[in-house]
Design a protein around this motif. Structure first.
Motif, PDB file in Angstrom:
ATOM      1  N   ASN A 273     -57.993   7.511 118.476  1.00 27.14           N
ATOM      2  CA  ASN A 273     -58.084   8.720 119.302  1.00 27.14           C
ATOM      3  C   ASN A 273     -57.045   9.781 118.930  1.00 27.14           C
ATOM      4  OD1 ASN A 273     -60.263   7.795 120.942  1.00 27.14           O
ATOM      5  ND2 ASN A 273     -58.824   6.496 122.066  1.00 27.14           N
ATOM      6  N   ILE A 274     -56.310   9.549 117.848  1.00 29.22           N
ATOM      7  CA  ILE A 274     -55.363  10.574 117.394  1.00 29.22           C
ATOM      8  C   ILE A 274     -56.153  11.787 116.891  1.00 29.22           C
ATOM      9  CG2 ILE A 274     -53.585  11.137 115.688  1.00 29.22           C
ATOM     10  CD1 ILE A 274     -52.730   8.212 115.753  1.00 29.22           C
ATOM     11  N   PRO A 275     -55.924  12.965 117.440  1.00 28.73           N
ATOM     12  CA  PRO A 275     -56.726  14.138 117.021  1.00 28.73           C
ATOM     13  C   PRO A 275     -56.389  14.561 115.593  1.00 28.73           C
ATOM     14  CG  PRO A 275     -54.978  14.813 118.513  1.00 28.73           C
ATOM     15  CD  PRO A 275     -54.954  13.313 118.496  1.00 28.73           C
ATOM     16  N   LEU A 276     -57.349  15.171 114.936  1.00 23.61           N
ATOM     17  CA  LEU A 276     -57.088  15.725 113.615  1.00 23.61           C
ATOM     18  C   LEU A 276     -56.091  16.864 113.724  1.00 23.61           C
ATOM     19  CD1 LEU A 276     -60.693  15.743 112.091  1.00 23.61           C
ATOM     20  CD2 LEU A 276     -58.877  14.048 111.766  1.00 23.61           C
ATOM     21  N   LYS A 277     -55.364  17.103 112.667  1.00 22.48           N
ATOM     22  CA  LYS A 277     -54.319  18.130 112.682  1.00 22.48           C
ATOM     23  C   LYS A 277     -54.910  19.535 112.826  1.00 22.48           C
ATOM     24  CE  LYS A 277     -52.181  20.344 109.582  1.00 22.48           C
ATOM     25  NZ  LYS A 277     -51.656  20.739 108.281  1.00 22.48           N
ATOM     26  N   LYS A 278     -54.276  20.337 113.635  1.00 25.27           N
ATOM     27  CA  LYS A 278     -54.708  21.723 113.785  1.00 25.27           C
ATOM     28  C   LYS A 278     -54.288  22.523 112.553  1.00 25.27           C
ATOM     29  CE  LYS A 278     -54.365  21.609 118.842  1.00 25.27           C
ATOM     30  NZ  LYS A 278     -53.686  22.166 120.042  1.00 25.27           N
ATOM     31  N   THR A 348     -37.186   6.469 109.488  1.00 22.49           N
ATOM     32  CA  THR A 348     -38.080   5.654 110.299  1.00 22.49           C
ATOM     33  C   THR A 348     -38.637   6.480 111.455  1.00 22.49           C
ATOM     34  OG1 THR A 348     -36.812   3.665 109.762  1.00 22.49           O
ATOM     35  CG2 THR A 348     -38.282   3.536 111.661  1.00 22.49           C
ATOM     36  N   VAL A 349     -39.959   6.489 111.585  1.00 24.04           N
ATOM     37  CA  VAL A 349     -40.598   7.287 112.633  1.00 24.04           C
ATOM     38  C   VAL A 349     -41.632   6.431 113.366  1.00 24.04           C
ATOM     39  CG1 VAL A 349     -40.331   9.409 111.293  1.00 24.04           C
ATOM     40  CG2 VAL A 349     -42.473   8.124 111.143  1.00 24.04           C
ATOM     41  N   ASN A 350     -42.062   6.942 114.503  1.00 25.43           N
ATOM     42  CA  ASN A 350     -43.195   6.350 115.212  1.00 25.43           C
ATOM     43  C   ASN A 350     -44.463   6.896 114.566  1.00 25.43           C
ATOM     44  OD1 ASN A 350     -45.332   5.806 117.011  1.00 25.43           O
ATOM     45  ND2 ASN A 350     -43.940   5.750 118.761  1.00 25.43           N
ATOM     46  N   VAL A 351     -45.156   6.037 113.810  1.00 25.69           N
ATOM     47  CA  VAL A 351     -46.318   6.495 113.043  1.00 25.69           C
ATOM     48  C   VAL A 351     -47.397   7.044 113.961  1.00 25.69           C
ATOM     49  CG1 VAL A 351     -48.110   5.803 111.394  1.00 25.69           C
ATOM     50  CG2 VAL A 351     -45.807   4.867 111.195  1.00 25.69           C
ATOM     51  N   LEU A 352     -47.537   6.469 115.139  1.00 25.29           N
ATOM     52  CA  LEU A 352     -48.555   6.957 116.078  1.00 25.29           C
ATOM     53  C   LEU A 352     -48.315   8.424 116.438  1.00 25.29           C
ATOM     54  CD1 LEU A 352     -48.841   3.895 118.487  1.00 25.29           C
ATOM     55  CD2 LEU A 352     -50.696   4.845 117.112  1.00 25.29           C
ATOM     56  N   GLU A 353     -47.049   8.805 116.546  1.00 22.01           N
ATOM     57  CA  GLU A 353     -46.721  10.180 116.901  1.00 22.01           C
ATOM     58  C   GLU A 353     -46.846  11.118 115.700  1.00 22.01           C
ATOM     59  OE1 GLU A 353     -42.845  10.116 118.567  1.00 22.01           O
ATOM     60  OE2 GLU A 353     -43.416   8.911 120.328  1.00 22.01           O
ATOM     61  N   TYR A 354     -46.435  10.643 114.528  1.00 28.62           N
ATOM     62  CA  TYR A 354     -46.404  11.520 113.364  1.00 28.62           C
ATOM     63  C   TYR A 354     -47.755  11.661 112.680  1.00 28.62           C
ATOM     64  CZ  TYR A 354     -41.594  13.008 112.870  1.00 28.62           C
ATOM     65  OH  TYR A 354     -40.406  13.656 113.046  1.00 28.62           O
ATOM     66  N   MET A 355     -48.670  10.705 112.882  1.00 31.25           N
ATOM     67  CA  MET A 355     -49.953  10.765 112.197  1.00 31.25           C
ATOM     68  C   MET A 355     -50.704  12.059 112.498  1.00 31.25           C
ATOM     69  SD  MET A 355     -51.747   9.022 110.010  1.00 31.25           S
ATOM     70  CE  MET A 355     -51.234   7.303 110.123  1.00 31.25           C
ATOM     71  N   GLU A 356     -50.507  12.591 113.705  1.00 32.71           N
ATOM     72  CA  GLU A 356     -51.194  13.818 114.099  1.00 32.71           C
ATOM     73  C   GLU A 356     -50.784  15.002 113.225  1.00 32.71           C
ATOM     74  OE1 GLU A 356     -52.033  16.435 118.179  1.00 32.71           O
ATOM     75  OE2 GLU A 356     -51.066  14.459 118.288  1.00 32.71           O
ATOM     76  N   GLN A 357     -49.633  14.894 112.559  1.00 31.33           N
ATOM     77  CA  GLN A 357     -49.146  15.999 111.731  1.00 31.33           C
ATOM     78  C   GLN A 357     -49.659  15.936 110.299  1.00 31.33           C
ATOM     79  OE1 GLN A 357     -44.903  16.587 112.061  1.00 31.33           O
ATOM     80  NE2 GLN A 357     -44.842  15.726 114.131  1.00 31.33           N
ATOM     81  N   PHE A 358     -50.401  14.864 109.945  1.00 33.69           N
ATOM     82  CA  PHE A 358     -50.853  14.690 108.570  1.00 33.69           C
ATOM     83  C   PHE A 358     -52.335  15.049 108.423  1.00 33.69           C
ATOM     84  CE2 PHE A 358     -47.724  10.866 108.545  1.00 33.69           C
ATOM     85  CZ  PHE A 358     -46.644  11.729 108.422  1.00 33.69           C
ATOM     86  N   ASP A 359     -52.669  15.652 107.281  1.00 34.07           N
ATOM     87  CA  ASP A 359     -54.064  15.878 106.927  1.00 34.07           C
ATOM     88  C   ASP A 359     -54.639  14.675 106.179  1.00 34.07           C
ATOM     89  OD1 ASP A 359     -54.815  18.769 107.619  1.00 34.07           O
ATOM     90  OD2 ASP A 359     -52.876  19.014 106.641  1.00 34.07           O
ATOM     91  N   PHE A 360     -53.834  14.090 105.327  1.00 32.88           N
ATOM     92  CA  PHE A 360     -54.211  12.839 104.661  1.00 32.88           C
ATOM     93  C   PHE A 360     -52.932  12.131 104.242  1.00 32.88           C
ATOM     94  CE2 PHE A 360     -54.083  15.911 101.152  1.00 32.88           C
ATOM     95  CZ  PHE A 360     -53.493  15.207 100.101  1.00 32.88           C
ATOM     96  N   THR A 361     -53.046  10.912 103.746  1.00 31.64           N
ATOM     97  CA  THR A 361     -51.871  10.127 103.382  1.00 31.64           C
ATOM     98  C   THR A 361     -51.961   9.679 101.930  1.00 31.64           C
ATOM     99  OG1 THR A 361     -52.817   8.012 104.104  1.00 31.64           O
ATOM    100  CG2 THR A 361     -51.607   9.298 105.755  1.00 31.64           C
ATOM    101  N   ILE A 362     -50.829   9.174 101.432  1.00 26.70           N
ATOM    102  CA  ILE A 362     -50.756   8.749 100.040  1.00 26.70           C
ATOM    103  C   ILE A 362     -49.839   7.535  99.921  1.00 26.70           C
ATOM    104  CG2 ILE A 362     -48.849  10.347  99.517  1.00 26.70           C
ATOM    105  CD1 ILE A 362     -50.229  10.682  96.710  1.00 26.70           C
ATOM    106  N   LEU A 363     -50.184   6.625  99.004  1.00 22.21           N
ATOM    107  CA  LEU A 363     -49.380   5.438  98.736  1.00 22.21           C
ATOM    108  C   LEU A 363     -49.416   5.199  97.232  1.00 22.21           C
ATOM    109  CD1 LEU A 363     -47.796   3.226 100.329  1.00 22.21           C
ATOM    110  CD2 LEU A 363     -49.845   1.817 100.137  1.00 22.21           C
ATOM    111  N   THR A 364     -48.263   5.318  96.566  1.00 21.94           N
ATOM    112  CA  THR A 364     -48.220   5.241  95.102  1.00 21.94           C
ATOM    113  C   THR A 364     -47.532   3.968  94.612  1.00 21.94           C
ATOM    114  OG1 THR A 364     -46.205   6.589  95.142  1.00 21.94           O
ATOM    115  CG2 THR A 364     -48.295   7.739  94.795  1.00 21.94           C
TER     116      THR A 364
END
Length: 474
Positions: A273-278, A348-364
């Motif tokens: 239910n995390i909304p997409l980033k504005k 270190t952050v609360n991912v649930l809170e910060y996910m709303e600020q991302f458009d997509f993610t990356i793992l290299t």
């Protein structure tokens, strides 16, 4: 049931990854009592827990490998039998020792590791190895190398074993040996779960390591293969996270009938239910990871530096703890050298809170199992760019029977041009980004839910314990 979970180099001292997984795992099984048997490198970490232990953790035992260096010398005249001497030869040569005999010597009979490593018997074995395998290498170098290998494992074998009905090692290595030791002492079953293939990961580290004398790299690799063989050969069940990992375990000597894979699972309802980033004029890329060499943050920074001239409105947010302070500082210095003003190290952050600020993610990463960060990103409707390691290709494209379509891009590890190109695609194509995000969200909903994973492990415990009881009554 009282279950002893054995962990190496993670919980409860390090956050994220396997540590998060095991913390939630224990909480989801209140009907069982757990003992944590934690193996760490340095005793400076003793008691420095990053988690409040769940209520159903009855006990925690800590072992630190550097404590082996503080063991004092005690004169001891132990006469080895021919079988014991044969087991020691196999052990020192990193082959296939009789582990029960080693346990009997060093755990039951309390043979002193220091006394043995200063004995004529040890020198005799070592001189034979030197003559046959290292005739042009200084004997003193071999002597100190082998002692540094063998002392920590002999030290751990002497540890007092916590009581349990079942031992569950979340890796092979030292924790796998302890699981087998627990089974030996208390005559109960043990099982192994690998998130990554431990031996292959150690092999990659040793190949790159500067601290290992090049002549002995093969010997160090053989040492870790020996530890994994110890864990695999006596386990009642061996689980991995996906089919290819299971096949690698079988290639390494596991019996197929003991092996199965149980996929990871996350709490889908927390993320869905995390909304997409504005729209704020930027495309914000999230990298949720530990800052450590295995995550290859440097290649990510180089790739982002190449992306910026093409997509000036892109920003990169690196969210996670400093797992390796020296490497983290190198990353900070590199970002400054590349003049990356739109890279933010969040800690270190609360991912649930910060996910709303991302458009997509990356793992290299250059090595992974089945990363929770990717599953969490999917559950929140964010597509992901990953490197082709572990199960990442299957997560992006779907495992067998999954026809949902791609949920991002999977590119070769350490390939900055490919990483840059994948980021550019997701930055400049918002419709595709949305479609891939919804695909990832559906994939997690169908195949990677935490409650399904827990049910599968509970069934595994019941099966292991039942089969052990049946075999024990024959």
């Amino acid at each position: 049931m009282r279950i002893c979970v054995i962990l190496e180099g993670c919980y409860p001292y390090v956050t994220g990854g396997v540590s998060t997984w095991i913390h939630q795992y224990i909480q989801a099984m209140p009907q069982h009592e757990f003992v944590i048997w934690a193996v760490g490198a340095s005793s400076e970490d003793r008691g420095k827990f990053k988690y409040k232990l769940p209520e159903n953790v009855a006990e925690i035992r800590e072992i630190f490998l550097n404590d082996a260096l503080t063991m004092g010398f005690e004169k001891q005249h132990y006469r080895f039998s021919e079988a014991e001497f044969s087991a020691l030869r196999e052990f020192i040569n990193c082959r296939k020792p009789d582990w029960d005999l080693l346990f009997q010597m060093y755990h039951d009979n309390k043979v002193s590791p220091i006394a043995f490593l200063m004995s004529e018997e040890f020198l005799e074995i070592l001189m034979k190895i030197c003559h046959e395998e290292y005739p042009y290498t200084a004997f003193s170098d071999l002597f100190h190398t082998v002692r540094s290998m063998m002392l920590p494992i002999l030290y751990t074998i002497q540890e007092e074993v916590p009581e349990a009905d079942l031992y569950h090692a979340i890796a092979t290595g030292y924790s796998g040996v302890l699981a087998r030791l627990g089974s030996y002492v208390n005559h109960v079953p043990y099982m192994i779960t690998e998130h990554g293939i431990y031996t292959r990961e150690r092999e990659e580290e040793i190949i790159r390591a500067k601290w290992v004398v090049p002549a002995f790299k093969r010997f160090w690799v053989r040492f870790f293969y020996m530890l994994s063989d110890c864990a695999y050969s006596g386990a009642s069940m061996i689980t991995s996270l996906f089919d290819r990992a299971m096949e690698i375990q079988i290639e390494m000597g596991c019996r197929r009938e003991k092996c199965r894979y149980i996929t990871n699972g996350i709490h889908y309802d927390r993320f869905c239910n995390i909304p997409l980033k504005k729209d704020n004029g930027y495309v914000d890329i999230g990298a949720v990871l530990r800052i450590a060499p295995i995550k290859d943050v440097k290649t990510l920074l180089y790739a982002f530096a190449e992306l910026k001239p093409r997509v000036p409105y892109a920003r990169l947010h690196i969210a996670g703890p400093e797992d390796d302070q020296e490497y983290a500082q190198e990353c900070y210095d590199l970002a400054e050298k590349l003049q990356l003003q739109d890279v933010f190290f969040l800690g270190t952050v609360n991912v649930l809170e910060y996910m709303e600020q991302f458009d997509f993610t990356i793992l290299t990463s250059i090595s992974e199992g089945q990363p929770l960060a990717v599953l969490e990103s999917f559950a929140a409707g964010r597509p992901c760019v990953t490197t082709d390691v572990g199960c990442c290709k299957q997560l992006i494209g779907g495992m067998e029977g999954d026809t949902l379509g791609p949920a991002g891009y999977c590119v070769p590890p350490m390939h900055r041009e490919a990483i840059c190109a994948a980021m550019e695609q997701l930055c400049t194509r918002p419709e595709e980004r949305y479609r891939m995000g919804m695909t990832g969200k559906k994939r997690v909903e169908l195949y990677f839910r935490h409650e399904d994973m827990i049910r599968n492990y509970l069934q595994a415990y019941d099966e292991v314990f039942r089969k052990w009881q049946e075999s024990d009554s024959v």
